[in-house]
Scaffold this motif. Sequence first.
Motif, PDB file in Angstrom:
ATOM      1  N   ASN A  45       0.805  -1.221   0.000  1.00  0.00           N
ATOM      2  CA  ASN A  45       0.000   0.000   0.000  1.00  0.00           C
ATOM      3  C   ASN A  45       0.838   1.271   0.000  1.00  0.00           C
ATOM      4  O   ASN A  45       0.306   2.372   0.002  1.00  0.00           O
ATOM      5  CB  ASN A  45      -0.929   0.007   1.217  1.00  0.00           C
ATOM      6  CG  ASN A  45      -1.911  -1.130   1.148  1.00  0.00           C
ATOM      7  OD1 ASN A  45      -2.178  -1.650   0.069  1.00  0.00           O
ATOM      8  ND2 ASN A  45      -2.439  -1.529   2.289  1.00  0.00           N
ATOM      9  N   VAL A  47       3.069   3.843  -1.730  1.00  0.00           N
ATOM     10  CA  VAL A  47       3.644   4.505  -2.904  1.00  0.00           C
ATOM     11  C   VAL A  47       3.726   5.980  -2.535  1.00  0.00           C
ATOM     12  O   VAL A  47       2.982   6.448  -1.665  1.00  0.00           O
ATOM     13  CB  VAL A  47       2.789   4.342  -4.185  1.00  0.00           C
ATOM     14  CG1 VAL A  47       2.990   3.012  -4.854  1.00  0.00           C
ATOM     15  CG2 VAL A  47       1.330   4.588  -3.911  1.00  0.00           C
ATOM     16  N   THR A  48       4.618   6.698  -3.184  1.00  0.00           N
ATOM     17  CA  THR A  48       4.787   8.100  -2.784  1.00  0.00           C
ATOM     18  C   THR A  48       4.131   9.031  -3.797  1.00  0.00           C
ATOM     19  O   THR A  48       4.041   8.723  -4.986  1.00  0.00           O
ATOM     20  CB  THR A  48       6.279   8.457  -2.671  1.00  0.00           C
ATOM     21  OG1 THR A  48       6.900   8.212  -3.924  1.00  0.00           O
ATOM     22  CG2 THR A  48       6.959   7.632  -1.598  1.00  0.00           C
ATOM     23  N   CYS A  49       3.719  10.172  -3.297  1.00  0.00           N
ATOM     24  CA  CYS A  49       3.079  11.161  -4.165  1.00  0.00           C
ATOM     25  C   CYS A  49       4.147  12.033  -4.842  1.00  0.00           C
ATOM     26  O   CYS A  49       5.346  11.818  -4.649  1.00  0.00           O
ATOM     27  CB  CYS A  49       2.117  12.018  -3.347  1.00  0.00           C
ATOM     28  SG  CYS A  49       2.944  13.168  -2.265  1.00  0.00           S
ATOM     29  N   GLU A  74      -1.028  14.388   8.128  1.00  0.00           N
ATOM     30  CA  GLU A  74      -0.911  13.517   6.953  1.00  0.00           C
ATOM     31  C   GLU A  74      -1.518  12.154   7.309  1.00  0.00           C
ATOM     32  O   GLU A  74      -1.043  11.475   8.227  1.00  0.00           O
ATOM     33  CB  GLU A  74       0.569  13.381   6.540  1.00  0.00           C
ATOM     34  CG  GLU A  74       0.741  12.546   5.282  1.00  0.00           C
ATOM     35  CD  GLU A  74       2.163  12.563   4.714  1.00  0.00           C
ATOM     36  OE1 GLU A  74       3.077  13.119   5.359  1.00  0.00           O
ATOM     37  OE2 GLU A  74       2.343  12.004   3.607  1.00  0.00           O
ATOM     38  N   GLY A  76      -2.027   8.469   6.662  1.00  0.00           N
ATOM     39  CA  GLY A  76      -1.288   7.438   5.922  1.00  0.00           C
ATOM     40  C   GLY A  76      -0.003   8.071   5.429  1.00  0.00           C
ATOM     41  O   GLY A  76       0.177   8.353   4.255  1.00  0.00           O
ATOM     42  N   GLU A  97       0.588   6.716  10.502  1.00  0.00           N
ATOM     43  CA  GLU A  97       0.922   5.635   9.569  1.00  0.00           C
ATOM     44  C   GLU A  97       0.759   4.307  10.288  1.00  0.00           C
ATOM     45  O   GLU A  97       1.163   4.166  11.440  1.00  0.00           O
ATOM     46  CB  GLU A  97       2.365   5.835   9.069  1.00  0.00           C
ATOM     47  CG  GLU A  97       2.961   4.687   8.301  1.00  0.00           C
ATOM     48  CD  GLU A  97       2.178   4.262   7.051  1.00  0.00           C
ATOM     49  OE1 GLU A  97       1.901   5.110   6.186  1.00  0.00           O
ATOM     50  OE2 GLU A  97       1.853   3.062   6.954  1.00  0.00           O
ATOM     51  N   ILE A  98       0.207   3.326   9.564  1.00  0.00           N
ATOM     52  CA  ILE A  98      -0.091   2.037  10.202  1.00  0.00           C
ATOM     53  C   ILE A  98       1.085   1.069  10.170  1.00  0.00           C
ATOM     54  O   ILE A  98       1.151   0.147  10.971  1.00  0.00           O
ATOM     55  CB  ILE A  98      -1.365   1.418   9.578  1.00  0.00           C
ATOM     56  CG1 ILE A  98      -2.051   0.487  10.561  1.00  0.00           C
ATOM     57  CG2 ILE A  98      -1.076   0.726   8.247  1.00  0.00           C
ATOM     58  CD1 ILE A  98      -3.529   0.391  10.403  1.00  0.00           C
ATOM     59  N   GLY A 122      -0.416   3.878  13.923  1.00  0.00           N
ATOM     60  CA  GLY A 122      -1.788   3.445  14.176  1.00  0.00           C
ATOM     61  C   GLY A 122      -2.641   3.757  12.966  1.00  0.00           C
ATOM     62  O   GLY A 122      -2.139   4.196  11.936  1.00  0.00           O
ATOM     63  N   SER A 123      -3.919   3.517  13.139  1.00  0.00           N
ATOM     64  CA  SER A 123      -4.852   3.800  12.045  1.00  0.00           C
ATOM     65  C   SER A 123      -5.447   5.196  12.229  1.00  0.00           C
ATOM     66  O   SER A 123      -5.842   5.577  13.334  1.00  0.00           O
ATOM     67  CB  SER A 123      -5.980   2.770  12.041  1.00  0.00           C
ATOM     68  OG  SER A 123      -6.960   3.130  11.093  1.00  0.00           O
ATOM     69  N   PHE A 124      -5.536   5.928  11.128  1.00  0.00           N
ATOM     70  CA  PHE A 124      -6.103   7.287  11.210  1.00  0.00           C
ATOM     71  C   PHE A 124      -7.632   7.260  11.305  1.00  0.00           C
ATOM     72  O   PHE A 124      -8.262   8.309  11.421  1.00  0.00           O
ATOM     73  CB  PHE A 124      -5.678   8.131   9.993  1.00  0.00           C
ATOM     74  CG  PHE A 124      -6.192   7.603   8.674  1.00  0.00           C
ATOM     75  CD1 PHE A 124      -7.503   7.806   8.277  1.00  0.00           C
ATOM     76  CD2 PHE A 124      -5.346   6.909   7.827  1.00  0.00           C
ATOM     77  CE1 PHE A 124      -7.972   7.309   7.062  1.00  0.00           C
ATOM     78  CE2 PHE A 124      -5.803   6.406   6.617  1.00  0.00           C
ATOM     79  CZ  PHE A 124      -7.119   6.612   6.243  1.00  0.00           C
ATOM     80  N   GLU A 143      -6.161   0.333   5.411  1.00  0.00           N
ATOM     81  CA  GLU A 143      -6.620  -0.468   6.552  1.00  0.00           C
ATOM     82  C   GLU A 143      -7.796   0.296   7.140  1.00  0.00           C
ATOM     83  O   GLU A 143      -7.621   1.435   7.594  1.00  0.00           O
ATOM     84  CB  GLU A 143      -5.508  -0.602   7.594  1.00  0.00           C
ATOM     85  CG  GLU A 143      -4.267  -1.320   7.111  1.00  0.00           C
ATOM     86  CD  GLU A 143      -4.492  -2.796   6.859  1.00  0.00           C
ATOM     87  OE1 GLU A 143      -5.492  -3.358   7.362  1.00  0.00           O
ATOM     88  OE2 GLU A 143      -3.673  -3.395   6.139  1.00  0.00           O
ATOM     89  N   PHE A 166      -2.921  10.521   0.147  1.00  0.00           N
ATOM     90  CA  PHE A 166      -2.730  10.008  -1.216  1.00  0.00           C
ATOM     91  C   PHE A 166      -3.526   8.713  -1.336  1.00  0.00           C
ATOM     92  O   PHE A 166      -3.031   7.634  -1.030  1.00  0.00           O
ATOM     93  CB  PHE A 166      -1.229   9.780  -1.458  1.00  0.00           C
ATOM     94  CG  PHE A 166      -0.890   9.177  -2.801  1.00  0.00           C
ATOM     95  CD1 PHE A 166      -1.826   9.052  -3.825  1.00  0.00           C
ATOM     96  CD2 PHE A 166       0.404   8.745  -3.051  1.00  0.00           C
ATOM     97  CE1 PHE A 166      -1.496   8.494  -5.053  1.00  0.00           C
ATOM     98  CE2 PHE A 166       0.750   8.181  -4.283  1.00  0.00           C
ATOM     99  CZ  PHE A 166      -0.214   8.043  -5.274  1.00  0.00           C
TER     100      PHE A 166
HETATM  101  C1  LIG Z   1      -0.275   5.690  -0.963  1.00  0.00           C
HETATM  102  S1  LIG Z   1       0.712   5.682   0.517  1.00  0.00           S
HETATM  103  C2  LIG Z   1       1.029   7.423   0.693  1.00  0.00           C
HETATM  104  C3  LIG Z   1       2.227   7.758   1.545  1.00  0.00           C
HETATM  105  C4  LIG Z   1       2.506   9.260   1.727  1.00  0.00           C
HETATM  106  N1  LIG Z   1       1.353   9.956   2.268  1.00  0.00           N
HETATM  107  C5  LIG Z   1       2.878   9.887   0.410  1.00  0.00           C
HETATM  108  O1  LIG Z   1       2.041  10.566  -0.200  1.00  0.00           O
HETATM  109  O2  LIG Z   1       4.016   9.719  -0.018  1.00  0.00           O
HETATM  110  C6  LIG Z   1      -0.571   5.375   1.728  1.00  0.00           C
HETATM  111  C7  LIG Z   1      -0.056   4.998   3.095  1.00  0.00           C
HETATM  112  O3  LIG Z   1      -1.172   4.861   3.970  1.00  0.00           O
HETATM  113  C8  LIG Z   1      -0.875   3.832   4.910  1.00  0.00           C
HETATM  114  N2  LIG Z   1      -2.163   3.406   5.497  1.00  0.00           N
HETATM  115  C9  LIG Z   1      -3.115   2.636   4.942  1.00  0.00           C
HETATM  116  N3  LIG Z   1      -4.166   2.525   5.776  1.00  0.00           N
HETATM  117  C10 LIG Z   1      -3.865   3.270   6.889  1.00  0.00           C
HETATM  118  C11 LIG Z   1      -4.562   3.572   8.093  1.00  0.00           C
HETATM  119  N4  LIG Z   1      -5.796   3.134   8.350  1.00  0.00           N
HETATM  120  N5  LIG Z   1      -3.952   4.379   8.989  1.00  0.00           N
HETATM  121  C12 LIG Z   1      -2.710   4.856   8.772  1.00  0.00           C
HETATM  122  N6  LIG Z   1      -1.998   4.593   7.648  1.00  0.00           N
HETATM  123  C13 LIG Z   1      -2.580   3.820   6.703  1.00  0.00           C
HETATM  124  C14 LIG Z   1      -0.138   2.804   4.083  1.00  0.00           C
HETATM  125  O4  LIG Z   1       0.646   1.930   4.900  1.00  0.00           O
HETATM  126  C15 LIG Z   1       0.708   3.697   3.170  1.00  0.00           C
HETATM  127  O5  LIG Z   1       1.985   3.936   3.719  1.00  0.00           O
END
Ligand SMILES: C[S@@+](CC[C@H](N)C(=O)[O-])C[C@H]1O[C@@H](n2cnc3c(N)ncnc32)[C@H](O)[C@@H]1O
Length: 206
Positions: A45, A47-49, A74, A76, A97-98, A122-124, A143, A166
């Motif tokens: 899951n 990837v970077t923006c 931010e 995730g 971040e999870i 944790g989960s946002f 998640e 993202f």
């Molecule tokens: C597409 S990446 C984006 C990373 C960063 N924000 C960026 O733009 O470079 C999404 C991130 O969300 C995290 N993620 C997914 N579900 C999450 C949740 N419920 N709570 C926190 N982080 C979560 C994933 O592990 C992943 O690192």
Amino acid sequence: MYLETIGLPNEIKHLPHSKKASRVIDRANERIEEFMLADDLILENFVTCDFHLLDQAVSWIEQNHLLTGKRFCELGSGFGVAAMLASLRGMEAIGIEIEPVLVNQANRLSGELGLSTRFYCGSFVPHDVSEIIEISKDVEHIETIESDIYQEIGLDLDDFDLFFAFPWPGEEHFFESVFSAGAAVNSLLLTYRGRNGMHLLRKTLG
Ligand SMILES: C[S@@+](CC[C@H](N)C(=O)[O-])C[C@H]1O[C@@H](n2cnc3c(N)ncnc32)[C@H](O)[C@@H]1O
């Protein structure tokens, strides 16, 4: 509640970056490349923006006086570059971040860069999002588990003025539902939409 779209002009791509922002982006890109090459763990899951476009979008938001305050979150956060760029602007910025390994990487990078940005594992997703089961349907890259992370942070969703996320294509509605459910009226949600660039929403009373 209503989510109002605020159009970001194409010209944001020409806005300059501060030297410090360029340094943060360059260092983060180096570190992310190293991490992706070295780590055996596959984080599907993550990837970077487009960090440059993100920095330009936040510049535009500031220039147009759209912020109601200085708290940034931010959702995730991965390597936490969005939150770090917000810290450089004097915002009180955090990332959620999870994946523990990504939280460690973000905290390490933030420390090395001398930034105060804090990252939480944790989960946002808070506990009080209505219809969470319904909005979680077909969401594969987030998640959708709820957590108490806001207690650890010491702030609630409605304490933040600007959120960044993202979403994977087709999963934007999940972030929008969480934002709509818990964020403060007049706060902003900025999302990166790949080829469609940045997308900005304001929560309003309708
Ligand atoms: C597409 S990446 C984006 C990373 C960063 N924000 C960026 O733009 O470079 C999404 C991130 O969300 C995290 N993620 C997914 N579900 C999450 C949740 N419920 N709570 C926190 N982080 C979560 C994933 O592990 C992943 O690192």
